[in-house]
Motif scaffolding. Structure first.
Motif: not given
Length: 209
Positions: A82-95
């Motif tokens: 979950k942390q990996l996914l959250e970090l990746y999505c946040a870095r892409q600027g995705w909601t």
């Protein structure tokens, strides 16, 4: 004034989407390449690309990150996913929204996976993000990917290689199947059959040591 032409990868990064999304936009007539090379590679004029032009049309479709482990003993691994996914999505600027499951990858009987599939089929999802292909299903992930393709859902897999915990996770999935069959056969089959199931279960347990 000279134009700065960039590759599809650079254009996708500038817009905050995946190259697959640019290919879909091309099919839909939303954004066509400015040129193509002799080899057929797409080239985009960086000065013409405006991120805000496309985000509004994509806003209605959600980005969902999906995480799963096979057993309660792997809850730490679930949190890591979950942390990996959250970090990746946040870095892409995705909601984005994270859906997590705790259960075998051998079947579809998981609340989170069912909710994910329903949202995809209903056209609510524009992007699916997972750490590994097997996080969806041990067998049958290709079917989910086919549904995503039909619904024009972009699939992002963070790691295309084999998982470090692949053998442990597979052993737990196999153990669950053995447990289910043992419960069904216990008392209704010969002692020889039950002993065979017990021996297989023991072998799986020992393989995890």
């Amino acid at each position: 004034m000279s134009r700065k032409l960039v590759s599809i990868q650079e254009a996708a990064k500038f817009l905050g989407v995946a190259p697959q999304t640019l290919r879909r936009w091309e099919r839909e007539g939303k954004l066509l390449p400015d040129e193509r090379t002799v080899g057929g590679q797409r080239r985009y004029d960086l000065a013409r690309l405006r991120p805000d032009q496309f985000y509004a049309s994509e806003a209605a479709r959600r980005t969902i990150a999906y995480a799963r482990v096979s057993s309660i003993e792997q809850k730490d691994e679930l949190e890591r996913q979950k942390q990996l996914l959250e970090l990746y999505c946040a870095r892409q600027g995705w909601t984005f929204e994270v859906i997590a499951d705790l259960g075998s990858g051998m079947n579809y009987h998981k609340k989170g996976l069912k909710r994910l599939l329903e949202a995809i089929i209903d056209g609510q999802v524009g992007r699916l993000v997972i750490t590994h292909k097997d996080r969806l299903l041990r067998f049958g992930a290709e079917l989910v990917f086919a549904i995503c393709e039909a619904k024009e859902v972009e699939v992002v897999i963070l790691n295309q290689g084999e998982e470090t915990n692949f053998e442990e996770d597979l052993a737990k999935d196999v153990l669950e199947i053995i447990t289910v069959f043992s419960a069904r056969l216990y008392g209704s089959r010969s002692g020889k059959t039950q002993k065979l199931l017990d021996d297989v279960k023991k072998a799986v347990d020992e393989s995890q040591l």
